[in-house]
Design an enzyme around this catalytic site. Structure first.
Site, mmCIF file in Angstrom:
data_model
loop_
_atom_site.group_PDB
_atom_site.id
_atom_site.type_symbol
_atom_site.label_atom_id
_atom_site.label_comp_id
_atom_site.label_asym_id
_atom_site.label_seq_id
_atom_site.Cartn_x
_atom_site.Cartn_y
_atom_site.Cartn_z
ATOM 1 N N ASP A 2 -17.246 38.273 8.636
ATOM 2 C CA ASP A 2 -16.288 37.045 8.541
ATOM 3 C C ASP A 2 -14.916 37.162 9.133
ATOM 4 O O ASP A 2 -14.095 38.026 8.978
ATOM 5 C CB ASP A 2 -16.053 36.547 7.087
ATOM 6 C CG ASP A 2 -15.476 35.341 7.050
ATOM 7 O OD1 ASP A 2 -16.070 34.249 7.252
ATOM 8 O OD2 ASP A 2 -14.311 35.305 6.629
ATOM 9 N N TYR A 34 -6.407 35.790 11.420
ATOM 10 C CA TYR A 34 -6.322 37.245 10.833
ATOM 11 C C TYR A 34 -5.735 38.362 11.864
ATOM 12 O O TYR A 34 -5.300 39.422 11.506
ATOM 13 C CB TYR A 34 -7.758 37.802 10.281
ATOM 14 C CG TYR A 34 -8.299 37.004 9.523
ATOM 15 C CD1 TYR A 34 -7.530 35.980 8.640
ATOM 16 C CD2 TYR A 34 -9.694 36.989 9.103
ATOM 17 C CE1 TYR A 34 -8.251 35.178 7.624
ATOM 18 C CE2 TYR A 34 -10.278 36.464 8.158
ATOM 19 C CZ TYR A 34 -9.569 35.362 7.444
ATOM 20 O OH TYR A 34 -10.218 34.511 6.521
ATOM 21 N N LYS A 70 -13.110 31.152 12.560
ATOM 22 C CA LYS A 70 -12.472 29.619 12.282
ATOM 23 C C LYS A 70 -11.445 29.228 13.258
ATOM 24 O O LYS A 70 -10.583 29.869 13.518
ATOM 25 C CB LYS A 70 -11.853 29.894 10.909
ATOM 26 C CG LYS A 70 -12.809 30.979 9.918
ATOM 27 C CD LYS A 70 -12.247 30.973 8.573
ATOM 28 C CE LYS A 70 -13.245 32.073 7.893
ATOM 29 N NZ LYS A 70 -12.799 33.184 7.860
ATOM 30 N N HIS A 96 -10.814 26.144 9.348
ATOM 31 C CA HIS A 96 -10.260 27.137 8.344
ATOM 32 C C HIS A 96 -9.679 26.248 7.205
ATOM 33 O O HIS A 96 -9.925 26.618 5.901
ATOM 34 C CB HIS A 96 -9.110 27.766 8.930
ATOM 35 C CG HIS A 96 -8.982 29.395 8.346
ATOM 36 N ND1 HIS A 96 -8.592 30.371 8.995
ATOM 37 C CD2 HIS A 96 -9.139 29.622 7.187
ATOM 38 C CE1 HIS A 96 -8.494 31.413 8.162
ATOM 39 N NE2 HIS A 96 -8.915 30.934 7.103
HETATM 40 N N1 LIG Z 1 -11.526 30.748 4.446
HETATM 41 C C1 LIG Z 1 -10.557 31.157 4.030
HETATM 42 O O1 LIG Z 1 -9.361 30.258 3.611
HETATM 43 C C2 LIG Z 1 -10.344 32.619 3.569
HETATM 44 C C3 LIG Z 1 -9.454 32.836 2.449
HETATM 45 C C4 LIG Z 1 -9.289 34.368 2.161
HETATM 46 C C5 LIG Z 1 -10.436 35.104 2.629
HETATM 47 N N2 LIG Z 1 -11.388 34.712 3.318
HETATM 48 C C6 LIG Z 1 -12.501 35.879 3.595
HETATM 49 O O2 LIG Z 1 -13.003 36.343 2.590
HETATM 50 C C7 LIG Z 1 -12.846 37.713 2.702
HETATM 51 C C8 LIG Z 1 -12.656 38.469 1.273
HETATM 52 O O3 LIG Z 1 -11.555 37.967 0.477
HETATM 53 P P1 LIG Z 1 -10.235 38.905 0.142
HETATM 54 O O4 LIG Z 1 -10.137 39.623 1.209
HETATM 55 O O5 LIG Z 1 -9.230 37.742 -0.279
HETATM 56 O O6 LIG Z 1 -10.830 39.642 -1.094
HETATM 57 P P2 LIG Z 1 -11.866 40.644 -1.759
HETATM 58 O O7 LIG Z 1 -12.801 40.864 -0.807
HETATM 59 O O8 LIG Z 1 -12.238 39.717 -3.060
HETATM 60 O O9 LIG Z 1 -10.905 41.571 -2.097
HETATM 61 C C9 LIG Z 1 -10.813 42.717 -1.140
HETATM 62 C C10 LIG Z 1 -9.815 43.843 -1.940
HETATM 63 O O10 LIG Z 1 -10.603 44.509 -2.869
HETATM 64 C C11 LIG Z 1 -10.532 46.009 -2.460
HETATM 65 N N3 LIG Z 1 -12.037 46.255 -2.717
HETATM 66 C C12 LIG Z 1 -13.057 46.010 -1.796
HETATM 67 N N4 LIG Z 1 -14.122 46.533 -2.530
HETATM 68 C C13 LIG Z 1 -13.754 47.317 -3.884
HETATM 69 C C14 LIG Z 1 -14.409 47.886 -4.848
HETATM 70 N N5 LIG Z 1 -15.677 48.208 -4.753
HETATM 71 N N6 LIG Z 1 -13.555 48.214 -5.929
HETATM 72 C C15 LIG Z 1 -12.366 48.058 -5.835
HETATM 73 N N7 LIG Z 1 -11.544 47.382 -5.035
HETATM 74 C C16 LIG Z 1 -12.324 46.923 -3.935
HETATM 75 C C17 LIG Z 1 -10.130 46.112 -1.037
HETATM 76 O O11 LIG Z 1 -9.643 47.064 -0.894
HETATM 77 P P3 LIG Z 1 -9.983 48.269 0.368
HETATM 78 O O12 LIG Z 1 -10.049 47.464 1.636
HETATM 79 O O13 LIG Z 1 -8.956 49.172 0.203
HETATM 80 O O14 LIG Z 1 -11.500 48.770 -0.090
HETATM 81 C C18 LIG Z 1 -9.231 44.954 -0.774
HETATM 82 O O15 LIG Z 1 -7.904 45.037 -1.230
HETATM 83 C C19 LIG Z 1 -11.578 38.046 3.436
HETATM 84 O O16 LIG Z 1 -11.479 39.269 4.026
HETATM 85 C C20 LIG Z 1 -11.864 36.928 4.488
HETATM 86 O O17 LIG Z 1 -12.907 37.270 5.544
HETATM 87 C C21 LIG Z 1 -11.236 33.464 3.908
#
Ligand SMILES: NC(=O)c1ccc[n+]([C@@H]2O[C@H](COP(=O)([O-])OP(=O)(O)OC[C@H]3O[C@@H](n4cnc5c(N)ncnc54)[C@H](OP(=O)(O)O)[C@@H]3O)[C@@H](O)[C@H]2O)c1
Length: 313
Positions: free
Chosen positions: A48, A53, A78, A109
């Site tokens: 994704d 980004y 996006k 987005h």
């Molecule tokens: N469309 C939109 O508006 C939108 C908005 C937000 C996000 N997104 C997409 O969704 C994806 C995921 O959301 P997100 O990045 O906000 O948050 P997330 O995936 O919920 O959380 C990521 C965080 O959790 C940590 N993490 C990963 N695996 C873990 C585990 N097993 N145990 C403990 N901590 C862990 C990561 O650190 P490490 O990297 O150090 O493991 C990072 O700090 C984004 O990267 C993006 O691609 C889209």
């Protein structure tokens, strides 16, 4: 029972999308290339991405470094907010940076148009410091361009992110091709049951972003999540990822850590009592919470269309 293969789910156009995606937001350009290559070698086949980004070139490098053929990977990008009148330009930049001539999925987005000015191309502000938002922009005009992009063959599917039911209802009045995906923040502290039901009824696949609650998210230490994890002898992250996989929602999980990339692919079959507990978590006092607050701010009127976090059952 855990399984390392979450499999795939179907989009309404009949194509398959891998059931767990790799998130790349806030993955620093210096780390994301290696993380993407590692992830692909560990078995991820869904990435994704987004223009905003600012790391798509490095993601593309990671894809090439992995040696996995392009056609085996599902790539999403996006359309950024400041490109609503010129969607093709945003798409072309992403294609160029990622080093590919097509995307598997292209999403709008946000249903928000930002107006570029001398302050910034991507996150423009007005003289008074507020975000330069065009509140009169007709999202139907953006969607018509997305439909043209689909017809051009440069993307295999189109969809939206952060679209609430009223916005989807409005879009539906004029769409020729419906969005195949709605990507929204989704986890047991913000389960958005009503929106998920609406999308399922319309044949729109829901993708869950921030499934772990984002960086430092407190859901990972929520006592109910921890107790379910202990019961199944998996990590809290495995429970939160499986929560979506178990109900046909596609979680997008970000990590740049090789060990977490690997462990996040493990899913577990949650039973009815687990799912009930997780589905009702946000109705506990103080639990309902949105963790993703965009820079252009809920204070600028977004509660009007997206709604503040509310208790759900
Ligand atoms: N469309 C939109 O508006 C939108 C908005 C937000 C996000 N997104 C997409 O969704 C994806 C995921 O959301 P997100 O990045 O906000 O948050 P997330 O995936 O919920 O959380 C990521 C965080 O959790 C940590 N993490 C990963 N695996 C873990 C585990 N097993 N145990 C403990 N901590 C862990 C990561 O650190 P490490 O990297 O150090 O493991 C990072 O700090 C984004 O990267 C993006 O691609 C889209």
């Amino acid at each position: 029972m855990t399984t390392s293969q979450a499999g795939s789910v179907k989009l309404a156009n009949g194509s398959s999308i891998p059931a767990i995606g790799l998130g790349t937001w806030q993955a620093p350009p210096s780390e994301v290339e290696g993380a993407v290559a590692t992830a692909l070698r560990e078995g991820y086949r869904h990435i994704d991405c987004a223009l905003i980004y600012k790391n798509e070139a490095e993601v593309g490098e990671g894809i090439r470094q992995s040696g996995i053929p392009r056609e085996e990977i599902f790539i999403t990008s996006k359309l950024w907010n400041s490109f609503h009148p010129n969607a093709v330009e945003s798409l072309n930049r992403s294609l160029k940076d990622l080093g590919t001539d097509y995307l598997d999925l292209y999403l709008v987005h946000w249903p928000v148009r930002l107006v570029p000015n001398e302050s910034s191309e991507l996150l423009p502000v007005n003289a008074d410091g507020t975000r330069a938002i065009d509140r009169d922009w007709d999202m139907g005009k953006t969607w018509a361009q997305m439909e043209d992009i689909l017809a051009s063959g440069k993307v295999k599917a189109i969809g939206v992110c952060n679209w609430s039911i009223p916005y989807l209802e409005q879009l539906k009045k004029g769409w020729r091709s419906k969005p195949l995906v709605n990507q929204v923040e989704l986890h047991p502290h913000l389960p958005q049951h009503e929106l998920v039901e609406w999308c399922k009824k319309e044949g729109i696949l829901v993708e869950a972003y921030s499934p772990l609650g984002g960086a430092g998210g407190p859901i990972l230490s929520d006592p109910d999540v921890v107790s379910i994890a202990e019961k199944h002898n998996v990590s809290p992250a495995n429970v939160l990822i499986s929560y979506h996989v178990n109900q046909g929602v596609v979680p997008l999980v970000k990590s740049t850590s090789p060990s977490r990339l690997k462990s996040n692919l493990q899913t577990v079959s949650l039973d009815e009592s687990d799912m009930k507990k997780l589905n009702r978590l946000s109705s506990q006092p103080g639990k309902a919470k949105r963790y993703n607050t965009p820079l252009f701010g809920w204070d600028l009127g977004f509660d009007d269309w997206y709604g503040p976090p509310k208790k759900e059952h």
